[in-house]
Design an enzyme around this catalytic site. Structure first.
Site, PDB file in Angstrom:
ATOM      1  N   HIS A 225       0.871  -1.179   0.000  1.00 29.71           N
ATOM      2  CA  HIS A 225       0.000   0.000   0.000  1.00 29.71           C
ATOM      3  C   HIS A 225       0.906   1.226   0.000  1.00 29.71           C
ATOM      4  O   HIS A 225       1.881   1.296   0.748  1.00 29.71           O
ATOM      5  CB  HIS A 225      -0.889  -0.065   1.237  1.00 29.71           C
ATOM      6  CG  HIS A 225      -1.387   1.243   1.744  1.00 29.71           C
ATOM      7  ND1 HIS A 225      -2.222   2.051   1.020  1.00 29.71           N
ATOM      8  CD2 HIS A 225      -1.173   1.883   2.927  1.00 29.71           C
ATOM      9  CE1 HIS A 225      -2.504   3.131   1.735  1.00 29.71           C
ATOM     10  NE2 HIS A 225      -1.870   3.054   2.884  1.00 29.71           N
ATOM     11  N   TYR A 259      -6.031   9.096   1.976  1.00 33.43           N
ATOM     12  CA  TYR A 259      -6.078   9.679   3.314  1.00 33.43           C
ATOM     13  C   TYR A 259      -4.836  10.541   3.518  1.00 33.43           C
ATOM     14  O   TYR A 259      -3.825  10.379   2.822  1.00 33.43           O
ATOM     15  CB  TYR A 259      -6.201   8.604   4.403  1.00 33.43           C
ATOM     16  CG  TYR A 259      -5.045   7.637   4.495  1.00 33.43           C
ATOM     17  CD1 TYR A 259      -3.876   7.978   5.179  1.00 33.43           C
ATOM     18  CD2 TYR A 259      -5.124   6.359   3.934  1.00 33.43           C
ATOM     19  CE1 TYR A 259      -2.821   7.086   5.290  1.00 33.43           C
ATOM     20  CE2 TYR A 259      -4.075   5.467   4.041  1.00 33.43           C
ATOM     21  CZ  TYR A 259      -2.924   5.834   4.718  1.00 33.43           C
ATOM     22  OH  TYR A 259      -1.873   4.956   4.824  1.00 33.43           O
ATOM     23  N   ASP A 552     -26.732 -20.745  19.155  1.00 35.31           N
ATOM     24  CA  ASP A 552     -27.968 -21.493  19.397  1.00 35.31           C
ATOM     25  C   ASP A 552     -28.022 -22.609  18.372  1.00 35.31           C
ATOM     26  O   ASP A 552     -27.639 -22.429  17.220  1.00 35.31           O
ATOM     27  CB  ASP A 552     -29.205 -20.592  19.349  1.00 35.31           C
ATOM     28  CG  ASP A 552     -29.486 -20.042  17.967  1.00 35.31           C
ATOM     29  OD1 ASP A 552     -28.525 -19.892  17.163  1.00 35.31           O
ATOM     30  OD2 ASP A 552     -30.647 -19.727  17.663  1.00 35.31           O
TER      31      ASP A 552
END
Length: 830
Positions: A225, A259, A552
């Site tokens: 990256h 970013y 469950d």
């Protein structure tokens, strides 16, 4: 100080050192941390991580990890300076789609207890003057986000834990894992074996190599990256007095996969706007600790400028002030990606005592370490780890091909706006039921889960929309809730309630537990008393030691020593396999028990509806009357000449059976029922109708409606707990608890306007305070209103009004008694 287990942590990055610290905090003192790199700069992902921490996430678990990480790094200080610079976080939108998504994200923040607010374009520019205000449509500001000083935090954690007795060994390569009798006993290094009772691999993108030492598939893919730093930005001069100082919020421009953060008067830019770059760690060469430096480390690869140039142009459009600077240096940094984007946490199913905490980014590091420390010291984490559990993947999802393709896809989509039901385009058709060809003939719309193709509705039923009564027609959906949905589901629900429908239940996990010790095992693990005669079917819960619901299941006793379980995926498989192994190894010959996953070799049709008995009587001579096969009973029958195990239960709330046979007989069974059902108007129905009918009946779904963070009484499942039973895991924790006394309870909500449909995870407000979030939701076709479930404070009563926030809009709902449909169970027992 009392002796505690011998712990070896592999990896001295932000996760490994935090884990050592969390264990020390809990009184464990016999800890060794290893790293192949020098301790001052190990050279993994932590060493080059830019440190941006955005806490808000669609996952409650991941947001919880991030919140704790911020809290801990703020408290980790030296010379009055913490390891977290709380400058806040700003995410901007340049498209209407992104702006809508920021509204949804603000809802997540409210649901998870994170303060945030939406900003206008002018407010965004006021908060972040370098932004080009003309292209911004709005933003999301979270004041508690900020910058983690990850490398500094590692050094402070090492210093703190060393003083508490933790041993650190840098420049130490792990060469193998010692084991005996199915349990870890030590870690091999070039300098000898380090004895261990517990080993935790926090090896980052080397995690798969460590896992391979015990034959464990660790499904992560190292990917590069890009990150760059600019030359000084003239507009930034004088703003920050530290080389890596920052005062502006961290910034995310997800429409361009970018970013940003400040580095003094320079800018740091991270980009996902490039091709996936998978990395084979074996090509990184031999680790040479003496050569590691800030600009030379295994996790930092050569920068490929051509991949970054489009991101640089997009950056100058968003931040025009950067046009006066240049790219000074950059690198391709290695991070870990996984098939579903989540971290990999928990104990290996291959070797007792061997744990992993991999694919964890700085954002979630301390939170993950806390959860792992809780897991090691108490056997459970306070935060539910179901979506992070290393055993969650099916075998087909552990192949190198699957891991590579899906992890690269997650890299490409990391900032995309994805719908909760968004299906993968590839790989698909990994697992199909024996009925798949018939589904395709009927125009099935498939979604995928666990590798299985699951029909959600059938285009062949579209004509029914003109036949069904007008009151069954659902309202028009908005664009978002209308994605991956169809009004055809209403027609399928109508036919299920009024005639008969066939549902493919094959993808649901099936386990066979057998042997002389089978009953003993199941009695200890479940909340129900299973000491019943063969033919009994029981709904029951698996709890952890604190009473949290870990699953469950349904248990059918097929013979004295054989039970069939309907379970919730591979996490349950690993749990039962481990428990069976322990019982068999530690007990006598009469304790022997084995667990087999029979899902792939069997199939199941849910035949449900008021005409189900009429249909099956045409193709079977067996007795399907109420006396012949009672509710929650099972027996072997023959249908259309095919041996079938029939179980009288239904999760849509209608008369019918789950019909099981071997996979090779599956299509014949489908065809026999289909042909016999034509006079009764039989249809094939999909998961969309199933989900609606389930909620109308008030049936819970594990993983959304209840997790280990909820006890049975809070979840409205107290009926499944038999406190008179001698013992079961979690019993002690439930002593004295009741549904009425619970501080929170899972409540049914019906939407007042009758048309606004939510999807799940939206915040729920009571008297203007966020008090819960939507766990499950659907439009109730039978009751003609949208339904949602949410945990609400015990003080909230039936009849009270609450508000659900959906994309910034408040939707009023009423707390309602459940189930909404057939509360006296007359339809099921008919």
């Amino acid at each position: 100080m009392a002796s505690t287990p011998r712990i070896v942590i592999i990896g001295a990055g932000i996760v490994g050192t935090n884990l050592a610290d969390e264990l020390v905090t809990r009184g464990w003192n016999n800890i060794t941390v290893l790293d192949q790199g020098p301790l001052n700069m190990p050279g993994g992902s932590t060493s080059h991580a830019p440190g941006l921490v955005f806490q808000t996430n669609p996952s409650k678990t991941m947001a919880s990890f991030a919140k704790y990480t911020v809290e801990k790094l703020l408290s980790l200080t030296e010379d009055g300076v913490s390891c977290f610079n709380q400058v806040g976080g700003l995410e901007v939108a340049t498209t209407e789609t992104r702006l809508a998504d920021l509204k949804r994200k603000l809802g997540y923040a409210a649901a998870w207890g994170i303060e945030g607010r939406l900003l206008s374009p002018a407010e965004c520019q006021e908060l972040y003057p370098l932004l080009d205000g003309e292209n911004i449509l709005g933003g999301l500001h979270v004041p508690s986000d900020g910058l983690a000083s990850a490398a500094r935090a590692v050094q402070l954690l090492i210093k703190r834990t060393e003083s508490a007795g933790v041993t650190y060994r840098g420049s130490t390569t792990v060469t193998g894992i010692e084991q005996s009798g199915g349990r870890v006993t030590g870690v091999q290094t070039a300098d000898g074996v380090i004895p261990a009772d517990i080993v935790v691999s926090c090896a980052g993108f080397w995690g798969a190599k460590i896992g391979a030492m015990i034959g464990m598939a660790v499904p992560l893919l190292p990917l590069a990256h890009q990150y760059v730093k600019t030359t000084p930005v003239p507009a930034q001069q004088g703003r920050n007095d530290q080389p890596n100082g920052a005062r502006l919020p961290i910034l995310r421009h997800q429409d361009q996969d970018l970013y940003y953060r400040e580095h003094g008067d320079r800018y740091g830019i991270g980009s996902y706007a490039h091709r996936p770059m998978p990395v084979d760690v074996d090509t990184l060469g031999a680790y040479a600790p003496e050569t590691v430096s800030e600009h030379h480390m295994p996790s930092r690869l050569d920068f490929t400028l051509e991949d970054f140039l489009p991101a640089w142009e997009a950056t100058k459009q968003l931040l025009p002030a950067l046009a006066d600077s240049e790219i000074e240096d950059g690198f391709n940094g290695i991070f870990s990606f996984t098939p579903d984007g989540g971290p990999l946490l928990g104990e290996s199913k291959e070797l007792d005592g061997f744990y992993v905490a991999e694919a964890v980014w700085v954002t979630h590091s301390a939170g993950v370490a806390k959860a792992m420390a809780e897991l090691l010291t108490t056997g459970r984490s306070e935060t539910d780890l179901g979506e992070c559990d290393i055993t969650r993947f099916e075998d087909v999802q552990l192949t190198p091909e699957y891991v590579s393709e899906t992890s690269q896809q997650n890299f490409v989509e990391i900032y995309d706006v994805l719908h909760p039901l968004q299906p993968r385009l590839s790989p698909r058709n990994l697992r199909v039921s024996p009925f798949h060809a018939r589904h395709k003939e009927l125009g099935a719309f498939f979604l995928e889960a666990g590798g299985w193709e699951r029909p959600y509705w059938f285009e062949a039923n579209a004509a029914l929309l003109k036949e069904m009564p007008a009151e069954w027609l659902p309202p028009a959906r908005d664009a978002w809730s209308g994605m991956f949905s169809s009004p055809i589901a209403a027609a399928e629900a109508w036919k299920t309630r009024t005639a008969v429908a066939m549902y493919d239940m094959t993808p649901l996990k099936r386990l066979e537990v057998s042997g002389p010790g089978a009953l003993k095992l199941l009695q200890e693990l479940t909340t129900a008393d299973l000491a019943k005669k063969p033919g009994a079917v029981t709904y029951t819960l698996l709890l952890d030691h604190a009473g949290g619901v870990r699953s469950d299941i349904t248990v059918a006793r097929l013979s004295e020593d054989t039970f069939q379980l309907g379970a919730n995926g591979n996490i349950d498989t690993a749990y039962f396999e481990r428990a069976a192994r322990h019982q068999t190894q530690s007990g006598s010959a009469t304790d022997w028990v084995q667990v087999r996953d029979t899902t792939g070799g069997t199939c199941c049709i849910g035949l449900w509806g008021p005409l189900a008995r009429d249909l099956v009587s045409k193709v079977s001579d067996d007795d399907f009357t109420n006396d012949g096969l009672k509710y929650f009973r099972a027996k072997n029958v023959v249908i259309g000449g095919i041996p079938v195990t029939a179980m009288r239960l239904s999760y849509v709330g209608e008369l019918g059976w789950e019909l099981y046979t071997s996979a090779d007989n599956g299509q014949r069974l489908w065809d026999a029922l289909w042909q016999a059902g034509q006079p009764f108007g039989v249809i094939a129905a999909g998961r969309a109708a199933f989900s609606s009918l389930r909620l109308e009946k008030g049936y819970r779904s594990w993983g959304t409606d209840m997790t280990t963070e909820h006890d049975p009484f809070e979840a409205g499942l107290g009926f499944a707990v038999k406190m008179a039973k001698e013992s079961f895991i979690g019993k002690g924790a439930l002593e004295g608890r009741t549904e009425e006394a619970s501080a929170r309870r899972l409540r049914c909500l019906t939407i007042d306007d009758g048309r606004s449909i939510v999807l799940g995870k939206e915040p729920v407000f009571y008297k203007e305070q966020a008090v819960g979030y939507v766990t499950s939701a659907a439009y109730g076709y039978t009751v003609a209103k949208p339904i949602a479930y949410s945990y609400l404070p015990g003080t909230v009563s039936v009849g009270d009004s609450v508000d659900i926030e959906y994309f910034g809009r408040r939707i009023t709902a009423t707390v309602t008694e459940d189930p909404l449909y057939d509360p006296k169970m007359t339809r099921l027992r008919g």
